[in-house]
Design a protein around this motif. Structure first.
Motif, PDB file in Angstrom:
ATOM      1  N   VAL A  75      27.836  66.766  23.224  1.00  0.00           N
ATOM      2  CA  VAL A  75      27.701  67.105  24.826  1.00  0.00           C
ATOM      3  C   VAL A  75      26.261  67.239  25.362  1.00  0.00           C
ATOM      4  CG1 VAL A  75      28.393  68.675  26.715  1.00  0.00           C
ATOM      5  CG2 VAL A  75      29.737  68.528  24.441  1.00  0.00           C
ATOM      6  N   ASN A  76      25.374  67.684  24.536  1.00  0.00           N
ATOM      7  CA  ASN A  76      23.855  68.112  24.900  1.00  0.00           C
ATOM      8  C   ASN A  76      22.841  67.120  24.108  1.00  0.00           C
ATOM      9  OD1 ASN A  76      24.522  69.333  22.498  1.00  0.00           O
ATOM     10  ND2 ASN A  76      23.250  70.754  22.741  1.00  0.00           N
ATOM     11  N   SER A  77      23.368  65.995  23.917  1.00  0.00           N
ATOM     12  CA  SER A  77      22.465  65.031  22.951  1.00  0.00           C
ATOM     13  C   SER A  77      21.125  64.695  23.735  1.00  0.00           C
ATOM     14  CB  SER A  77      23.429  63.765  22.943  1.00  0.00           C
ATOM     15  OG  SER A  77      22.620  62.699  22.111  1.00  0.00           O
ATOM     16  N   THR A  80      18.569  70.710  21.205  1.00  0.00           N
ATOM     17  CA  THR A  80      17.046  70.987  20.675  1.00  0.00           C
ATOM     18  C   THR A  80      17.193  72.487  20.134  1.00  0.00           C
ATOM     19  OG1 THR A  80      16.257  69.946  22.947  1.00  0.00           O
ATOM     20  CG2 THR A  80      14.854  71.714  21.810  1.00  0.00           C
ATOM     21  N   ILE A  81      16.537  72.412  19.055  1.00  0.00           N
ATOM     22  CA  ILE A  81      16.371  73.589  18.192  1.00  0.00           C
ATOM     23  C   ILE A  81      14.916  74.155  18.154  1.00  0.00           C
ATOM     24  CG2 ILE A  81      16.792  74.718  15.935  1.00  0.00           C
ATOM     25  CD1 ILE A  81      19.430  73.247  16.903  1.00  0.00           C
ATOM     26  N   ASP A  82      14.888  75.173  18.800  1.00  0.00           N
ATOM     27  CA  ASP A  82      13.320  75.968  19.169  1.00  0.00           C
ATOM     28  C   ASP A  82      12.931  76.350  17.794  1.00  0.00           C
ATOM     29  OD1 ASP A  82      13.435  75.514  21.958  1.00  0.00           O
ATOM     30  OD2 ASP A  82      15.034  76.788  21.742  1.00  0.00           O
ATOM     31  N   ALA A  83      11.404  76.174  17.726  1.00  0.00           N
ATOM     32  CA  ALA A  83      10.614  76.941  16.620  1.00  0.00           C
ATOM     33  C   ALA A  83      11.110  78.452  16.317  1.00  0.00           C
ATOM     34  CB  ALA A  83       9.517  76.719  16.608  1.00  0.00           C
ATOM     35  N   LEU A  89      22.480  77.332  13.067  1.00  0.00           N
ATOM     36  CA  LEU A  89      22.472  75.587  13.584  1.00  0.00           C
ATOM     37  C   LEU A  89      23.825  75.421  13.985  1.00  0.00           C
ATOM     38  CD1 LEU A  89      20.864  72.931  14.233  1.00  0.00           C
ATOM     39  CD2 LEU A  89      21.245  72.640  11.988  1.00  0.00           C
ATOM     40  N   LYS A  90      24.037  75.036  15.173  1.00  0.00           N
ATOM     41  CA  LYS A  90      25.550  74.483  15.492  1.00  0.00           C
ATOM     42  C   LYS A  90      25.349  73.215  16.076  1.00  0.00           C
ATOM     43  CE  LYS A  90      27.437  78.927  15.653  1.00  0.00           C
ATOM     44  NZ  LYS A  90      28.223  80.166  16.461  1.00  0.00           N
ATOM     45  N   VAL A  91      26.516  72.523  16.327  1.00  0.00           N
ATOM     46  CA  VAL A  91      26.659  71.186  16.658  1.00  0.00           C
ATOM     47  C   VAL A  91      27.709  70.944  17.806  1.00  0.00           C
ATOM     48  CG1 VAL A  91      26.899  68.587  16.228  1.00  0.00           C
ATOM     49  CG2 VAL A  91      25.708  70.134  14.584  1.00  0.00           C
TER      50      VAL A  91
HETATM   51  O1  DUT Z   1      22.649  71.447  19.610  1.00  0.00           O
HETATM   52  C1  DUT Z   1      22.277  72.875  19.690  1.00  0.00           C
HETATM   53  C2  DUT Z   1      21.255  73.103  20.600  1.00  0.00           C
HETATM   54  C3  DUT Z   1      20.763  74.404  20.532  1.00  0.00           C
HETATM   55  N1  DUT Z   1      21.282  75.289  19.461  1.00  0.00           N
HETATM   56  C4  DUT Z   1      20.260  76.583  19.288  1.00  0.00           C
HETATM   57  C5  DUT Z   1      18.941  76.388  18.716  1.00  0.00           C
HETATM   58  C6  DUT Z   1      18.356  76.562  20.384  1.00  0.00           C
HETATM   59  O2  DUT Z   1      16.960  76.999  20.014  1.00  0.00           O
HETATM   60  C7  DUT Z   1      19.129  77.547  21.020  1.00  0.00           C
HETATM   61  C8  DUT Z   1      18.904  77.263  22.625  1.00  0.00           C
HETATM   62  O3  DUT Z   1      19.228  75.960  22.822  1.00  0.00           O
HETATM   63  P1  DUT Z   1      18.829  75.417  24.450  1.00  0.00           P
HETATM   64  O4  DUT Z   1      17.454  76.038  24.806  1.00  0.00           O
HETATM   65  O5  DUT Z   1      19.242  73.999  24.330  1.00  0.00           O
HETATM   66  O6  DUT Z   1      20.309  76.107  25.133  1.00  0.00           O
HETATM   67  P2  DUT Z   1      19.935  77.144  26.309  1.00  0.00           P
HETATM   68  O7  DUT Z   1      21.390  77.110  27.248  1.00  0.00           O
HETATM   69  O8  DUT Z   1      18.735  76.969  27.264  1.00  0.00           O
HETATM   70  O9  DUT Z   1      20.043  78.569  25.811  1.00  0.00           O
HETATM   71  P3  DUT Z   1      19.057  79.724  25.635  1.00  0.00           P
HETATM   72  O10 DUT Z   1      18.757  80.426  27.011  1.00  0.00           O
HETATM   73  O11 DUT Z   1      19.313  80.623  24.507  1.00  0.00           O
HETATM   74  O12 DUT Z   1      17.510  78.989  25.374  1.00  0.00           O
HETATM   75  O13 DUT Z   1      20.458  77.212  20.604  1.00  0.00           O
HETATM   76  C9  DUT Z   1      21.998  74.794  18.451  1.00  0.00           C
HETATM   77  O14 DUT Z   1      22.002  75.336  17.411  1.00  0.00           O
HETATM   78  N2  DUT Z   1      22.375  73.536  18.570  1.00  0.00           N
END
Ligand code: DUT
Ligand code: MG
Length: 144
Positions: A75-77, A80-83, A89-91
């Motif tokens: 869905v979110n292709s 992004t996995i942040d440092a 880790l989920k998909v």
């Molecule tokens: O496919 C993914 C995308 C993200 N994450 C985890 C790692 C990433 O560092 C965190 C946050 O992802 P993202 O910044 O894309 O999501 P957000 O909706 O902006 O959440 P947040 O407010 O927590 O940053 O979720 C995953 O495990 N799988």
């Protein structure tokens, strides 16, 4: 590059499948299979916890075989996995076909690519430099 990893899954760590593959194939870690109906999505656990070096990110990208044969994408292709992320880790799979798809435990569901990224410091400005393109976009150059 070395990446610290905790593997709480029942499966091997993500692996390169060929000598010069860019992506490490990552496996679903499921107590039981997950059925995705048409247009359904699900957050699939991997049982992996990573520590990506600062200045790098991990991208979670679809596998073209699953996409072509079964209409399975992310869905979110690319994800992004942040440092600084320390969670699992989920998909985020989505079924874009008109048939049910069953995700099996241990199935290679996506691929992981680590990339360097810049860290931006905004420089507020009143004007931007002139270019040939200017504000043109969204097909402004035509299609042929
Ligand atoms: O496919 C993914 C995308 C993200 N994450 C985890 C790692 C990433 O560092 C965190 C946050 O992802 P993202 O910044 O894309 O999501 P957000 O909706 O902006 O959440 P947040 O407010 O927590 O940053 O979720 C995953 O495990 N799988
Ligand atoms: Mg975020």
């Amino acid at each position: 590059m070395q990446i610290p990893v905790i593997n709480r899954s029942r499966h091997p760590l993500p692996e390169y499948q060929t000598a010069h593959a860019a992506g490490l194939d990552v496996r679903a870690n499921l107590a039981e299979p997950v059925t995705l109906g048409p247009l359904q999505r699900a957050l699939i656990p991997t049982g992996l916890f990573l520590e990506i070096p600062v200045g790098y990110e991990m991208q979670v990208r679809p596998r073209s075989g699953l996409a072509y044969k079964h209409g399975i994408g992310l869905v979110n292709s690319p994800g992004t996995i942040d440092a600084d992320y320390r969670g699992e880790l989920k998909v985020l799979l989505v079924n874009l076909s008109d048939q049910e798809f069953v995700v099996q435990d241990g199935e290679r569901i996506a691929q992981l690519i680590v990339a360097r990224h810049e860290i931006v410091a905004w420089q507020p400005a009143e004007t931007l430099s002139d270019t040939g393109r200017g504000t043109g976009g969204y097909g402004s150059t035509g299609s042929v």
